[in-house]
Design a protein around this motif. Sequence first.
Motif, PDB file in Angstrom:
ATOM      1  N   CYS A  78       0.842  -1.197   0.000  1.00 53.10           N
ATOM      2  CA  CYS A  78       0.000   0.000   0.000  1.00 53.10           C
ATOM      3  C   CYS A  78       0.878   1.247   0.000  1.00 53.10           C
ATOM      4  O   CYS A  78       2.101   1.177   0.132  1.00 53.10           O
ATOM      5  CB  CYS A  78      -0.925  -0.002   1.217  1.00 53.10           C
ATOM      6  SG  CYS A  78      -0.048   0.015   2.793  1.00 53.10           S
ATOM      7  N   ASP A  79       0.247   2.401  -0.127  1.00 59.06           N
ATOM      8  CA  ASP A  79       0.987   3.673  -0.150  1.00 59.06           C
ATOM      9  C   ASP A  79       1.782   3.872   1.131  1.00 59.06           C
ATOM     10  O   ASP A  79       2.915   4.374   1.102  1.00 59.06           O
ATOM     11  CB  ASP A  79       0.013   4.843  -0.347  1.00 59.06           C
ATOM     12  CG  ASP A  79      -0.603   4.854  -1.738  1.00 59.06           C
ATOM     13  OD1 ASP A  79      -0.034   4.200  -2.638  1.00 59.06           O
ATOM     14  OD2 ASP A  79      -1.645   5.501  -1.919  1.00 59.06           O
ATOM     15  N   GLU A  80       1.196   3.475   2.257  1.00 59.61           N
ATOM     16  CA  GLU A  80       1.873   3.648   3.544  1.00 59.61           C
ATOM     17  C   GLU A  80       3.159   2.825   3.602  1.00 59.61           C
ATOM     18  O   GLU A  80       4.201   3.301   4.071  1.00 59.61           O
ATOM     19  CB  GLU A  80       0.938   3.228   4.678  1.00 59.61           C
ATOM     20  CG  GLU A  80       1.517   3.480   6.066  1.00 59.61           C
ATOM     21  CD  GLU A  80       0.547   3.111   7.175  1.00 59.61           C
ATOM     22  OE1 GLU A  80       0.880   3.338   8.348  1.00 59.61           O
ATOM     23  OE2 GLU A  80      -0.555   2.607   6.863  1.00 59.61           O
ATOM     24  N   THR A  81       3.089   1.596   3.079  1.00 57.55           N
ATOM     25  CA  THR A  81       4.275   0.742   3.059  1.00 57.55           C
ATOM     26  C   THR A  81       5.359   1.336   2.173  1.00 57.55           C
ATOM     27  O   THR A  81       6.541   1.370   2.537  1.00 57.55           O
ATOM     28  CB  THR A  81       3.912  -0.667   2.543  1.00 57.55           C
ATOM     29  OG1 THR A  81       2.997  -1.279   3.443  1.00 57.55           O
ATOM     30  CG2 THR A  81       5.163  -1.538   2.416  1.00 57.55           C
ATOM     31  N   LEU A  82       4.962   1.839   1.003  1.00 57.78           N
ATOM     32  CA  LEU A  82       5.940   2.421   0.080  1.00 57.78           C
ATOM     33  C   LEU A  82       6.533   3.707   0.643  1.00 57.78           C
ATOM     34  O   LEU A  82       7.712   4.002   0.422  1.00 57.78           O
ATOM     35  CB  LEU A  82       5.279   2.678  -1.277  1.00 57.78           C
ATOM     36  CG  LEU A  82       4.820   1.423  -2.030  1.00 57.78           C
ATOM     37  CD1 LEU A  82       4.184   1.801  -3.362  1.00 57.78           C
ATOM     38  CD2 LEU A  82       5.989   0.466  -2.251  1.00 57.78           C
ATOM     39  N   GLU A  83       5.742   4.467   1.393  1.00 57.07           N
ATOM     40  CA  GLU A  83       6.275   5.668   2.045  1.00 57.07           C
ATOM     41  C   GLU A  83       7.318   5.289   3.091  1.00 57.07           C
ATOM     42  O   GLU A  83       8.336   5.966   3.246  1.00 57.07           O
ATOM     43  CB  GLU A  83       5.128   6.458   2.693  1.00 57.07           C
ATOM     44  CG  GLU A  83       4.228   7.171   1.693  1.00 57.07           C
ATOM     45  CD  GLU A  83       3.028   7.821   2.346  1.00 57.07           C
ATOM     46  OE1 GLU A  83       2.941   7.773   3.598  1.00 57.07           O
ATOM     47  OE2 GLU A  83       2.168   8.369   1.624  1.00 57.07           O
ATOM     48  N   THR A  84       7.050   4.194   3.809  1.00 60.76           N
ATOM     49  CA  THR A  84       8.015   3.710   4.795  1.00 60.76           C
ATOM     50  C   THR A  84       9.302   3.265   4.115  1.00 60.76           C
ATOM     51  O   THR A  84      10.403   3.549   4.586  1.00 60.76           O
ATOM     52  CB  THR A  84       7.423   2.539   5.604  1.00 60.76           C
ATOM     53  OG1 THR A  84       6.227   2.962   6.254  1.00 60.76           O
ATOM     54  CG2 THR A  84       8.417   2.043   6.648  1.00 60.76           C
ATOM     55  N   VAL A  85       9.163   2.579   2.993  1.00 63.86           N
ATOM     56  CA  VAL A  85      10.336   2.135   2.224  1.00 63.86           C
ATOM     57  C   VAL A  85      11.154   3.346   1.770  1.00 63.86           C
ATOM     58  O   VAL A  85      12.383   3.349   1.834  1.00 63.86           O
ATOM     59  CB  VAL A  85       9.911   1.290   1.009  1.00 63.86           C
ATOM     60  CG1 VAL A  85      11.095   1.055   0.073  1.00 63.86           C
ATOM     61  CG2 VAL A  85       9.330  -0.044   1.464  1.00 63.86           C
ATOM     62  N   ALA A  86      10.464   4.384   1.314  1.00 62.02           N
ATOM     63  CA  ALA A  86      11.150   5.607   0.881  1.00 62.02           C
ATOM     64  C   ALA A  86      11.911   6.241   2.043  1.00 62.02           C
ATOM     65  O   ALA A  86      13.035   6.730   1.864  1.00 62.02           O
ATOM     66  CB  ALA A  86      10.145   6.589   0.294  1.00 62.02           C
ATOM     67  N   SER A  87      11.315   6.220   3.231  1.00 67.52           N
ATOM     68  CA  SER A  87      11.983   6.771   4.416  1.00 67.52           C
ATOM     69  C   SER A  87      13.218   5.956   4.771  1.00 67.52           C
ATOM     70  O   SER A  87      14.265   6.503   5.122  1.00 67.52           O
ATOM     71  CB  SER A  87      11.016   6.794   5.608  1.00 67.52           C
ATOM     72  OG  SER A  87       9.924   7.645   5.366  1.00 67.52           O
ATOM     73  N   ILE A  88      13.090   4.621   4.662  1.00 66.06           N
ATOM     74  CA  ILE A  88      14.242   3.761   4.924  1.00 66.06           C
ATOM     75  C   ILE A  88      15.355   4.059   3.924  1.00 66.06           C
ATOM     76  O   ILE A  88      16.533   4.176   4.286  1.00 66.06           O
ATOM     77  CB  ILE A  88      13.833   2.272   4.830  1.00 66.06           C
ATOM     78  CG1 ILE A  88      12.870   1.909   5.961  1.00 66.06           C
ATOM     79  CG2 ILE A  88      15.073   1.369   4.878  1.00 66.06           C
ATOM     80  CD1 ILE A  88      12.276   0.526   5.829  1.00 66.06           C
TER      81      ILE A  88
END
Length: 214
Positions: A78-88
Amino acid sequence: MHIVLELERFKFNRMEAVAKTQNVLIVDNDGNRIKQLDQVFDVSRYNVVAHVPLNQTLLQQVEQTNPDIILIGADSPCDETLETVASINHNHPCPIVMFAQDERSETIQNATLAGVSAYVVGKLSKERIETIIMAAVARFGKFQALQQELEKTKTSLAERKIIERAKEIVAQQRGTTEAEAYQTLRKMAMDRRKRLAEIAQDVLSIAEVLTNKA
């Protein structure tokens, strides 16, 4: 000759990478897939530092475990998961492999833009997982090298602009040509044991102070 040298360098780098034990963080809510991933890793090459669920504390868990490679299982990210990946990717850049079932090109593109080095769909086998991880590590390394080269290019361009501006100021102040002004800047840099760009920046800073009417 150059090709032979590059091949030898590649072999050496590959042997060096294999020799180093890499810490792996497995992020997944699927017990079966976690078990399958665990069976892949040779303890001499990989060390699974933790198994963590895919949730909102993932970035914090990454900071605590400090992994070299991250494997994420998200059947339909989901978008939230991809945002977390981007932060990582921003705070702890490292190869990230995502195992999913979503084959839509839009999802794959978004995952890649977020910083996923390899997006994997389909059945998994020991051989395939090992190959995917090696490819992800290689792709991440190449991307990092390109980023560093880009930063160096940007820095060089910015420094050249600073030197050009300083050269113009010295030429105007001394009534000399820009070529002579450049030699003056070079001598100043050598005498003070500083980089030419640093001396040029000093000249610009002094000129700004002298021309400031405030």
